[in-house]
Design an enzyme around this catalytic site. Structure first.
Site, PDB file in Angstrom:
ATOM      1  N   TYR A  83     -12.777  -3.091  -2.508  1.00 46.42           N
ATOM      2  CA  TYR A  83     -13.240  -2.911  -1.116  1.00 46.42           C
ATOM      3  C   TYR A  83     -14.760  -2.760  -1.068  1.00 46.42           C
ATOM      4  O   TYR A  83     -15.298  -1.957  -0.298  1.00 46.42           O
ATOM      5  CB  TYR A  83     -12.553  -1.695  -0.494  1.00 46.42           C
ATOM      6  N   ARG A  91      -1.719 -14.351   5.137  1.00 45.79           N
ATOM      7  CA  ARG A  91      -2.578 -13.622   6.095  1.00 45.79           C
ATOM      8  C   ARG A  91      -1.974 -13.694   7.502  1.00 45.79           C
ATOM      9  O   ARG A  91      -2.001 -12.712   8.240  1.00 45.79           O
ATOM     10  CB  ARG A  91      -3.992 -14.203   6.116  1.00 45.79           C
ATOM     11  N   ARG A  93       2.317  -6.116   9.898  1.00 44.42           N
ATOM     12  CA  ARG A  93       1.627  -4.955  10.485  1.00 44.42           C
ATOM     13  C   ARG A  93       2.067  -4.713  11.917  1.00 44.42           C
ATOM     14  O   ARG A  93       2.213  -3.559  12.351  1.00 44.42           O
ATOM     15  CB  ARG A  93       0.113  -5.149  10.392  1.00 44.42           C
ATOM     16  N   ASN A 149      -1.871   0.477   6.954  1.00 41.35           N
ATOM     17  CA  ASN A 149      -1.393  -0.795   7.507  1.00 41.35           C
ATOM     18  C   ASN A 149      -0.548  -1.622   6.526  1.00 41.35           C
ATOM     19  O   ASN A 149      -0.544  -2.842   6.553  1.00 41.35           O
ATOM     20  CB  ASN A 149      -2.567  -1.600   8.068  1.00 41.35           C
ATOM     21  N   PHE A 175     -15.357   5.525   6.930  1.00 42.18           N
ATOM     22  CA  PHE A 175     -13.940   5.760   6.626  1.00 42.18           C
ATOM     23  C   PHE A 175     -13.606   5.496   5.155  1.00 42.18           C
ATOM     24  O   PHE A 175     -12.456   5.676   4.753  1.00 42.18           O
ATOM     25  CB  PHE A 175     -13.041   4.894   7.526  1.00 42.18           C
ATOM     26  N   THR A 181      -5.791  -6.433  11.207  1.00 43.71           N
ATOM     27  CA  THR A 181      -6.001  -5.236  10.388  1.00 43.71           C
ATOM     28  C   THR A 181      -5.396  -3.989  11.030  1.00 43.71           C
ATOM     29  O   THR A 181      -4.714  -3.210  10.363  1.00 43.71           O
ATOM     30  CB  THR A 181      -7.515  -5.027  10.151  1.00 43.71           C
ATOM     31  N   GLU A 241      -9.185 -11.592  -7.027  1.00 40.73           N
ATOM     32  CA  GLU A 241      -8.325 -10.401  -6.920  1.00 40.73           C
ATOM     33  C   GLU A 241      -7.159 -10.461  -7.910  1.00 40.73           C
ATOM     34  O   GLU A 241      -6.793  -9.442  -8.506  1.00 40.73           O
ATOM     35  CB  GLU A 241      -7.831 -10.251  -5.476  1.00 40.73           C
ATOM     36  N   HIS A 255      -2.097  -5.204   1.809  1.00 36.73           N
ATOM     37  CA  HIS A 255      -3.343  -5.954   1.629  1.00 36.73           C
ATOM     38  C   HIS A 255      -2.964  -7.387   1.297  1.00 36.73           C
ATOM     39  O   HIS A 255      -2.008  -7.621   0.556  1.00 36.73           O
ATOM     40  CB  HIS A 255      -4.181  -5.389   0.478  1.00 36.73           C
ATOM     41  N   LYS A 271       0.834  -1.207   0.000  1.00 38.74           N
ATOM     42  CA  LYS A 271       0.000   0.000   0.000  1.00 38.74           C
ATOM     43  C   LYS A 271       0.872   1.262   0.000  1.00 38.74           C
ATOM     44  O   LYS A 271       2.084   1.192   0.283  1.00 38.74           O
ATOM     45  CB  LYS A 271      -0.910  -0.018   1.235  1.00 38.74           C
TER      46      LYS A 271
END
Ligand code: UDP
Ligand code: MG
Length: 153
Positions: free
Chosen positions: A49, A85, A102, A112, A57, A91, A126, A115, A9
């Site tokens: 998303y 993951r 993270r 964070n 948000f 998160t 995805e 993804h 990100k």
């Protein structure tokens, strides 16, 4: 072998954490099947998303995710979705366990760092959303015999 989809990100780009994050995945034994830099826009984020578009948000998330180009990746390995993951962590970076990406690199719920796909079904969706077929490579993984036992591959 299973594939999973990653975004480094804008928080990773701005903080020069790209190498640190990719190194973790490579040291773990995951293989890079695809990697490129791209600029996201609101249209693709509204799909990616979709579960969050009605959250308060969401505008802030779009602003953050479009604030710099991102690096998208396809990683390959046995149980790659679950393995990645678990490496990424919770998160909110403040709640994420030390030792996770993270948990080690962030302090924010929004900024964070990465993804990662949350299920094998979503990983396929995805990957197809962000990569064309010719951008995902199948090539000899020369370290595979050292990473896995013969009956695991
Ligand atoms: N997010 C946020 N505030 C929240 C929840 C999520 O800013 O309260 C952002 C955060 O960047 C997160 C992304 O929205 O990574 C997607 O949320 P999701 O619940 O899918 O979490 P993830 O799968 O990334 O852990
Ligand atoms: Mg998610």
């Amino acid at each position: 072998m299973e594939q999973t989809f990653i975004i480094l990100k804008p928080s990773a780009i701005k903080r020069s954490l790209v190498g640190d994050v990719i190194t973790r995945f490579q040291r773990k034994g995951l293989f890079i099947s695809g990697i490129k830099m791209m600029q996201l826009d609101e249209a693709i984020l509204r799909v990616h998303y979709a579960h969050l578009v009605d959250r308060p948000f969401f505008p802030s998330l779009v602003k953050s995710m479009t604030s710099t180009p991102v690096i998208v990746m396809v990683l390959k390995g046995n149980d790659a979705v679950a393995v990645v993951r678990s490496m990424v962590g919770a998160t909110n970076c403040r709640a994420a366990a030390p030792g996770t990406i993270r948990g080690d690199f962030g302090m924010s719920g929004q900024e964070n760092i990465v993804h990662a796909s949350d299920s094998p079904e979503n990983a396929i969706i995805e990957i197809n959303r962000f990569f064309s077929p010719e951008e995902v490579f199948d090539y000899p993984m020369l370290t595979q015999a050292a990473i896995y036992a013969p009956d695991e591959v």
